[in-house]
Write a protein that holds these residues in place. Structure first.
Motif, mmCIF file in Angstrom:
data_model
loop_
_atom_site.group_PDB
_atom_site.id
_atom_site.type_symbol
_atom_site.label_atom_id
_atom_site.label_comp_id
_atom_site.label_asym_id
_atom_site.label_seq_id
_atom_site.Cartn_x
_atom_site.Cartn_y
_atom_site.Cartn_z
ATOM 1 N N LEU A 184 6.591 -3.946 8.006
ATOM 2 C CA LEU A 184 6.544 -4.542 6.574
ATOM 3 C C LEU A 184 5.070 -4.747 5.961
ATOM 4 O O LEU A 184 4.481 -4.426 5.263
ATOM 5 N N ALA A 185 4.247 -5.755 6.852
ATOM 6 C CA ALA A 185 3.057 -5.827 6.252
ATOM 7 C C ALA A 185 2.363 -5.287 6.413
ATOM 8 O O ALA A 185 1.522 -4.067 5.165
ATOM 9 N N LEU A 186 2.015 -3.885 7.374
ATOM 10 C CA LEU A 186 1.616 -2.526 7.463
ATOM 11 C C LEU A 186 2.052 -1.263 6.044
ATOM 12 O O LEU A 186 0.504 -1.265 6.000
ATOM 13 N N SER A 190 2.951 -2.657 3.343
ATOM 14 C CA SER A 190 2.170 -3.096 1.976
ATOM 15 C C SER A 190 0.784 -2.803 1.837
ATOM 16 O O SER A 190 -0.171 -3.043 1.243
ATOM 17 N N ARG A 191 0.154 -3.062 3.024
ATOM 18 C CA ARG A 191 -1.647 -2.411 3.074
ATOM 19 C C ARG A 191 -1.891 -1.922 2.661
ATOM 20 O O ARG A 191 -2.728 -1.328 1.911
ATOM 21 N N LEU A 192 -1.110 -0.743 3.339
ATOM 22 C CA LEU A 192 -0.946 0.854 3.041
ATOM 23 C C LEU A 192 -1.528 1.116 1.365
ATOM 24 O O LEU A 192 -1.948 1.845 0.797
ATOM 25 N N GLU A 193 0.203 0.562 0.890
ATOM 26 C CA GLU A 193 0.509 0.684 -0.020
ATOM 27 C C GLU A 193 -1.237 0.240 -1.115
ATOM 28 O O GLU A 193 -1.203 0.993 -2.673
ATOM 29 N N SER A 194 -1.059 -1.241 -1.057
ATOM 30 C CA SER A 194 -2.293 -1.599 -1.860
ATOM 31 C C SER A 194 -3.792 -0.645 -0.997
ATOM 32 O O SER A 194 -4.842 -0.967 -2.674
ATOM 33 N N GLU A 195 -4.444 -0.305 -0.800
ATOM 34 C CA GLU A 195 -5.290 0.674 -0.311
ATOM 35 C C GLU A 195 -4.692 1.656 -1.523
ATOM 36 O O GLU A 195 -5.687 2.780 -1.158
ATOM 37 N N GLY A 196 -3.762 1.997 -1.979
ATOM 38 C CA GLY A 196 -3.657 3.545 -2.913
ATOM 39 C C GLY A 196 -2.989 4.497 -2.037
ATOM 40 O O GLY A 196 -2.616 5.444 -2.819
ATOM 41 N N HIS A 197 -2.405 4.354 -1.121
ATOM 42 C CA HIS A 197 -1.538 5.687 0.065
ATOM 43 C C HIS A 197 -0.546 5.704 -1.346
ATOM 44 O O HIS A 197 0.670 4.482 -1.387
ATOM 45 N N LYS A 198 0.545 6.297 -0.752
ATOM 46 C CA LYS A 198 1.182 6.752 -2.019
ATOM 47 C C LYS A 198 2.855 7.758 -0.948
ATOM 48 O O LYS A 198 4.069 7.207 -1.554
#
Length: 186
Positions: free
Chosen positions: A106-108, A110-118
């Motif tokens: 879940l943290a991964l 969330s991190r990817l999403e916060s880095e702009g991954h869709k």
């Protein structure tokens, strides 16, 4: 962030033989069939829709064992994160192509999403199972190879509850492979 699966199985649901071998994918069905514009069974379009990939270590090991050239590399410049609790470093032929990760999924995400991954491509049986049990997979495309293996590494294992698959879209290819795409409802 959308998480999806694009994977091939035998008709009886195995993604690999017990030893991890997937050579049956190249001999199943009618390899000589004229596939025309469907030669990749949708893989290029799918890869164009994702901006990162999360795979398990065993999946990486299988890809690493193929010793693919730059021209054979099917993932282009897509960012690839490999999940492993036992390896901190990628094999030599995978360095610069993958990032290693150990920790909370879940943290991964969330991190990817916060880095702009869709849109993340999730690959590897254990990894797919973990993402399903965390209710993170939004859709699955499963291509069934016309072969029965009888045993091997199953795509699915235990799930925490019944999971409904909806909005099925099916395609039968000239090589006798059948692909079904589902939306997932938890």
């Amino acid at each position: 962030m959308k998480c999806s699966v694009f994977i091939a199985t035998s008709v009886d649901g195995f993604i690999a033989k017990e030893d991890g071998c997937v050579d049956w994918l190249h001999t199943a069905g009618k390899p000589e069939a004229d596939m025309g514009k469907q030669a990749d069974m949708g893989m290029l379009d799918y890869m164009a829709s994702v901006d990162c990939m999360i795979m398990g270590r065993k999946c990486m090991d299988m890809i690493s064992s193929m010793n693919l050239t730059t021209e054979q590399w099917p993932y282009g410049a897509t960012r690839i994160i490999v999940l492993s609790n036992s390896l901190n470093e990628a094999p030599t032929n995978m360095k610069g192509k993958v990032e290693m990760y150990s920790g909370d999924l879940l943290a991964l995400v969330s991190r990817l999403e916060s880095e702009g991954h869709k849109h993340a491509y999730i690959d590897g049986g254990t990894t797919i199972q973990a993402f399903i049990n965390l209710q993170l997979i939004n859709e699955m495309t499963i291509t069934r190879a016309p072969v029965l293996l009888g045993e091997g590494k199953s795509l699915f294992g235990k799930v925490f509850k019944d999971i409904k698959l909806q909005q099925a879209e099916a395609t039968a290819f000239p090589n006798d492979f059948v692909q079904v795409k589902y939306k997932i409802s938890y």
